[in-house]
Design an enzyme around this catalytic site. Structure first.
Site, PDB file in Angstrom:
ATOM      1  N   THR A 116       0.531  -1.318  -0.013  1.00 47.64           N
ATOM      2  CA  THR A 116       0.015  -0.105   0.032  1.00 47.64           C
ATOM      3  C   THR A 116       0.846   1.244  -0.006  1.00 47.64           C
ATOM      4  O   THR A 116       2.097   1.190   0.222  1.00 47.64           O
ATOM      5  CB  THR A 116      -0.784  -0.015   1.273  1.00 47.64           C
ATOM      6  OG1 THR A 116      -0.109   0.180   2.539  1.00 47.64           O
ATOM      7  CG2 THR A 116      -1.734  -1.106   1.450  1.00 47.64           C
ATOM      8  N   HIS A 117       0.311   2.610  -0.195  1.00 51.26           N
ATOM      9  CA  HIS A 117       1.021   3.685  -0.296  1.00 51.26           C
ATOM     10  C   HIS A 117       1.437   4.196   1.067  1.00 51.26           C
ATOM     11  O   HIS A 117       2.178   5.126   1.452  1.00 51.26           O
ATOM     12  CB  HIS A 117       0.296   4.679  -1.075  1.00 51.26           C
ATOM     13  CG  HIS A 117       0.238   4.512  -2.387  1.00 51.26           C
ATOM     14  ND1 HIS A 117      -0.396   3.461  -2.972  1.00 51.26           N
ATOM     15  CD2 HIS A 117       0.825   5.348  -3.420  1.00 51.26           C
ATOM     16  CE1 HIS A 117      -0.010   3.685  -4.404  1.00 51.26           C
ATOM     17  NE2 HIS A 117       0.725   4.680  -4.634  1.00 51.26           N
ATOM     18  N   SER A 118       0.737   3.587   2.009  1.00 48.01           N
ATOM     19  CA  SER A 118       0.957   4.089   3.664  1.00 48.01           C
ATOM     20  C   SER A 118       1.686   2.748   4.324  1.00 48.01           C
ATOM     21  O   SER A 118       1.039   1.532   4.403  1.00 48.01           O
ATOM     22  CB  SER A 118      -0.300   4.287   4.293  1.00 48.01           C
ATOM     23  OG  SER A 118      -0.159   4.329   5.778  1.00 48.01           O
ATOM     24  N   ASP A 147      -2.810  -1.746  -3.360  1.00 45.43           N
ATOM     25  CA  ASP A 147      -3.855  -0.851  -3.028  1.00 45.43           C
ATOM     26  C   ASP A 147      -4.319  -0.190  -4.161  1.00 45.43           C
ATOM     27  O   ASP A 147      -5.546  -0.284  -4.870  1.00 45.43           O
ATOM     28  CB  ASP A 147      -3.780   0.231  -1.756  1.00 45.43           C
ATOM     29  CG  ASP A 147      -2.623   1.141  -1.985  1.00 45.43           C
ATOM     30  OD1 ASP A 147      -1.693   0.790  -3.011  1.00 45.43           O
ATOM     31  OD2 ASP A 147      -2.582   1.730  -0.950  1.00 45.43           O
TER      32      ASP A 147
END
Length: 140
Positions: free
Chosen positions: A8-10, A76
């Site tokens: 995911t980006h986070s 994601d």
């Protein structure tokens, strides 16, 4: 055994999804790979590659009587797909088979984690179970 990686980006989201899936899915290990190299939002090919290798090696160690079956990666959105595909190209040179599940990241990872604990799990069965989560309805 089939390994799982969540991209995911986070970093916090990846860690939360991995933790949730591991707790709900049983014995399987889910490796998070989120965020950019500076700790911000984004993705990092090197981090994803390391997570794929970690997941694969953990399954080799856990199931010494048979070979690991590979790693399923759930992502994601957007650049996570490109970064994960690049990382997969790198590890596949070393014989690690990688498959991608086109699934909602939370629900798909939980379903993949459940399937991955089955002694009969394959890359295809884990991907299929994860992708089945696209049909979930949360409200009647």
């Amino acid at each position: 055994m089939v390994g799982l990686v969540v991209v995911t980006h986070s970093a916090k989201v990846a860690e939360g999804v991995a933790d949730t899936a591991a707790q709900m899915g049983g014995e399987g290990r889910v490796v998070p790979a989120g965020g950019d190299p500076d700790g911000g939002l984004g993705t990092d090919v090197d981090r994803i590659e390391a997570a794929i290798r970690e997941s694969y090696e953990a399954n080799v160690d856990a199931d010494a009587e048979s070979e690991a079956d590979g790693v399923v990666v759930l992502v994601d959105l957007g650049s996570a797909v490109m970064s994960a595909e690049t990382a997969a190209d790198v590890v596949e040179v070393d014989g690690i088979e990688v498959a991608f599940a086109d699934a909602p990241v939370v629900e798909g990872t939980v379903e993949a984690a459940v399937e991955a604990t089955s002694p009969k799990a394959t890359l295809d069965s884990v991907v299929e179970r994860a992708e089945g989560a696209r049909e979930y309805r949360k409200f009647g």
